[in-house]
Structures are given as C-alpha cells and as structure tokens.
Scaffold this motif. Structure first.
Motif, PDB file in Angstrom:
ATOM      1  N   PHE A  22     -40.576 -21.399  21.823  1.00  0.00           N
ATOM      2  CA  PHE A  22     -40.352 -21.148  23.117  1.00  0.00           C
ATOM      3  C   PHE A  22     -41.823 -21.298  23.593  1.00  0.00           C
ATOM      4  CE2 PHE A  22     -41.911 -18.084  26.469  1.00  0.00           C
ATOM      5  CZ  PHE A  22     -41.527 -18.874  27.274  1.00  0.00           C
ATOM      6  N   LEU A  23     -43.009 -21.087  23.386  1.00  0.00           N
ATOM      7  CA  LEU A  23     -44.657 -21.427  23.856  1.00  0.00           C
ATOM      8  C   LEU A  23     -44.345 -22.729  24.014  1.00  0.00           C
ATOM      9  CD1 LEU A  23     -46.980 -18.699  22.434  1.00  0.00           C
ATOM     10  CD2 LEU A  23     -46.028 -18.670  24.586  1.00  0.00           C
ATOM     11  N   ILE A  24     -43.746 -23.383  22.602  1.00  0.00           N
ATOM     12  CA  ILE A  24     -44.542 -25.227  22.835  1.00  0.00           C
ATOM     13  C   ILE A  24     -43.080 -25.556  24.114  1.00  0.00           C
ATOM     14  CG2 ILE A  24     -43.734 -27.596  21.803  1.00  0.00           C
ATOM     15  CD1 ILE A  24     -44.948 -25.412  19.086  1.00  0.00           C
ATOM     16  N   GLU A  25     -42.013 -25.595  24.454  1.00  0.00           N
ATOM     17  CA  GLU A  25     -41.474 -25.691  25.383  1.00  0.00           C
ATOM     18  C   GLU A  25     -41.949 -25.273  26.582  1.00  0.00           C
ATOM     19  OE1 GLU A  25     -38.548 -27.853  25.230  1.00  0.00           O
ATOM     20  OE2 GLU A  25     -39.683 -27.960  22.825  1.00  0.00           O
ATOM     21  N   LYS A  26     -42.208 -24.383  27.341  1.00  0.00           N
ATOM     22  CA  LYS A  26     -42.794 -23.824  28.150  1.00  0.00           C
ATOM     23  C   LYS A  26     -43.515 -24.995  28.343  1.00  0.00           C
ATOM     24  CE  LYS A  26     -44.894 -19.650  30.339  1.00  0.00           C
ATOM     25  NZ  LYS A  26     -45.080 -18.743  30.147  1.00  0.00           N
ATOM     26  N   GLU A  27     -44.764 -24.557  27.694  1.00  0.00           N
ATOM     27  CA  GLU A  27     -45.423 -25.457  27.839  1.00  0.00           C
ATOM     28  C   GLU A  27     -45.190 -27.026  28.326  1.00  0.00           C
ATOM     29  OE1 GLU A  27     -49.927 -28.635  26.094  1.00  0.00           O
ATOM     30  OE2 GLU A  27     -48.691 -25.838  24.777  1.00  0.00           O
ATOM     31  N   THR A  28     -44.326 -28.133  28.064  1.00  0.00           N
ATOM     32  CA  THR A  28     -43.358 -28.539  28.497  1.00  0.00           C
ATOM     33  C   THR A  28     -42.880 -28.453  29.530  1.00  0.00           C
ATOM     34  OG1 THR A  28     -42.901 -29.690  25.980  1.00  0.00           O
ATOM     35  CG2 THR A  28     -41.335 -30.227  27.522  1.00  0.00           C
ATOM     36  N   ILE A  29     -42.344 -27.921  30.044  1.00  0.00           N
ATOM     37  CA  ILE A  29     -41.393 -27.907  30.949  1.00  0.00           C
ATOM     38  C   ILE A  29     -42.577 -27.361  32.288  1.00  0.00           C
ATOM     39  CG2 ILE A  29     -39.885 -25.852  32.390  1.00  0.00           C
ATOM     40  CD1 ILE A  29     -38.834 -25.790  29.396  1.00  0.00           C
ATOM     41  N   GLN A  30     -43.945 -27.228  32.114  1.00  0.00           N
ATOM     42  CA  GLN A  30     -44.693 -26.719  32.966  1.00  0.00           C
ATOM     43  C   GLN A  30     -45.610 -28.102  33.253  1.00  0.00           C
ATOM     44  OE1 GLN A  30     -46.368 -23.749  31.069  1.00  0.00           O
ATOM     45  NE2 GLN A  30     -46.002 -22.105  32.883  1.00  0.00           N
ATOM     46  N   LYS A  31     -46.014 -28.778  32.344  1.00  0.00           N
ATOM     47  CA  LYS A  31     -46.292 -29.812  32.484  1.00  0.00           C
ATOM     48  C   LYS A  31     -45.545 -30.810  33.458  1.00  0.00           C
ATOM     49  CE  LYS A  31     -49.590 -30.191  29.051  1.00  0.00           C
ATOM     50  NZ  LYS A  31     -49.909 -30.606  26.693  1.00  0.00           N
ATOM     51  N   LYS A  32     -44.394 -30.895  33.130  1.00  0.00           N
ATOM     52  CA  LYS A  32     -43.531 -31.904  34.005  1.00  0.00           C
ATOM     53  C   LYS A  32     -43.115 -31.068  35.390  1.00  0.00           C
ATOM     54  CE  LYS A  32     -41.654 -33.838  29.505  1.00  0.00           C
ATOM     55  NZ  LYS A  32     -40.954 -35.047  29.180  1.00  0.00           N
ATOM     56  N   ILE A  33     -42.365 -29.893  35.395  1.00  0.00           N
ATOM     57  CA  ILE A  33     -42.119 -29.411  36.746  1.00  0.00           C
ATOM     58  C   ILE A  33     -42.742 -28.659  37.582  1.00  0.00           C
ATOM     59  CG2 ILE A  33     -40.229 -30.744  36.369  1.00  0.00           C
ATOM     60  CD1 ILE A  33     -38.832 -27.534  35.490  1.00  0.00           C
ATOM     61  N   SER A  34     -44.323 -28.242  37.028  1.00  0.00           N
ATOM     62  CA  SER A  34     -44.851 -26.733  37.458  1.00  0.00           C
ATOM     63  C   SER A  34     -44.998 -26.699  38.862  1.00  0.00           C
ATOM     64  CB  SER A  34     -46.470 -27.053  36.925  1.00  0.00           C
ATOM     65  OG  SER A  34     -47.312 -27.581  37.115  1.00  0.00           O
ATOM     66  N   LYS A  35     -44.878 -28.218  39.745  1.00  0.00           N
ATOM     67  CA  LYS A  35     -44.627 -27.721  41.153  1.00  0.00           C
ATOM     68  C   LYS A  35     -43.710 -27.094  41.828  1.00  0.00           C
ATOM     69  CE  LYS A  35     -44.000 -32.477  42.243  1.00  0.00           C
ATOM     70  NZ  LYS A  35     -44.932 -33.569  42.401  1.00  0.00           N
ATOM     71  N   TYR A  36     -42.776 -27.875  41.026  1.00  0.00           N
ATOM     72  CA  TYR A  36     -41.242 -26.341  41.265  1.00  0.00           C
ATOM     73  C   TYR A  36     -41.492 -25.176  41.232  1.00  0.00           C
ATOM     74  CZ  TYR A  36     -40.784 -31.899  42.326  1.00  0.00           C
ATOM     75  OH  TYR A  36     -41.689 -32.772  42.829  1.00  0.00           O
ATOM     76  N   ILE A  37     -41.346 -24.452  40.105  1.00  0.00           N
ATOM     77  CA  ILE A  37     -41.445 -23.752  39.229  1.00  0.00           C
ATOM     78  C   ILE A  37     -41.998 -22.551  39.576  1.00  0.00           C
ATOM     79  CG2 ILE A  37     -40.272 -24.651  37.440  1.00  0.00           C
ATOM     80  CD1 ILE A  37     -41.966 -24.534  35.690  1.00  0.00           C
ATOM     81  N   VAL A  38     -42.272 -21.166  39.557  1.00  0.00           N
ATOM     82  CA  VAL A  38     -43.230 -20.086  39.692  1.00  0.00           C
ATOM     83  C   VAL A  38     -43.274 -19.546  37.784  1.00  0.00           C
ATOM     84  CG1 VAL A  38     -43.088 -17.753  40.237  1.00  0.00           C
ATOM     85  CG2 VAL A  38     -41.913 -18.970  41.501  1.00  0.00           C
ATOM     86  N   ASP A  39     -42.642 -19.667  37.002  1.00  0.00           N
ATOM     87  CA  ASP A  39     -43.161 -19.307  35.798  1.00  0.00           C
ATOM     88  C   ASP A  39     -41.571 -19.797  34.926  1.00  0.00           C
ATOM     89  OD1 ASP A  39     -44.331 -18.929  33.384  1.00  0.00           O
ATOM     90  OD2 ASP A  39     -44.439 -16.569  34.245  1.00  0.00           O
ATOM     91  N   VAL A  40     -41.628 -20.123  33.758  1.00  0.00           N
ATOM     92  CA  VAL A  40     -40.873 -20.121  32.669  1.00  0.00           C
ATOM     93  C   VAL A  40     -40.652 -18.835  31.637  1.00  0.00           C
ATOM     94  CG1 VAL A  40     -40.395 -21.010  30.665  1.00  0.00           C
ATOM     95  CG2 VAL A  40     -41.065 -22.205  33.080  1.00  0.00           C
ATOM     96  N   HIS A  41     -39.435 -17.830  31.505  1.00  0.00           N
ATOM     97  CA  HIS A  41     -40.409 -16.924  30.793  1.00  0.00           C
ATOM     98  C   HIS A  41     -38.380 -17.149  29.348  1.00  0.00           C
ATOM     99  CE1 HIS A  41     -41.463 -14.585  33.706  1.00  0.00           C
ATOM    100  NE2 HIS A  41     -40.569 -15.174  34.779  1.00  0.00           N
TER     101      HIS A  41
END
Length: 52
Positions: A22-41
């Motif tokens: 999960f932590l690996i996927e979360k980091e990948t998601i945040q790197k790609k779309i962080s300006k569009y999201i608040v957090d990943v759970h």
C-alpha cells in the motif's frame, strides 16, 4: 502480487507485505496526481491487521 486474478477469490492471513505494498502504491499515486487529491487511504480487509 497486487490484487487478485480475475474471477478468483481466496483468503490469506494478513501480513506486513499488504501494508508495504500500500505504501508503495500510495507514493506512486501521490507523485502522479498529488495536486488533485487530498490523501490516499488503505481500506478493506487487507488494511485490517488480524482480521482473518
């Protein structure tokens, strides 16, 4: 492996690997779309230690 093969369902004991994946996927998601999201759970059965 992330996820399940299509059409198959099986139970496995919780492991720390789920949290690590999960932590690996979360980091990948945040790197790609962080300006569009608040957090990943991480939700669902793989997020709950000792569920099975």
């Amino acid at each position: 492996m992330l996820g399940l093969p299509k059409g198959e369902v099986f139970l496995t004991p919780w492991t720390e690997e789920w949290e690590e994946e999960f932590l690996i996927e979360k980091e990948t998601i945040q790197k790609k779309i962080s300006k569009y999201i608040v957090d990943v759970h991480h939700i669902g059965s793989t997020a709950v230690n000792y569920l099975s």
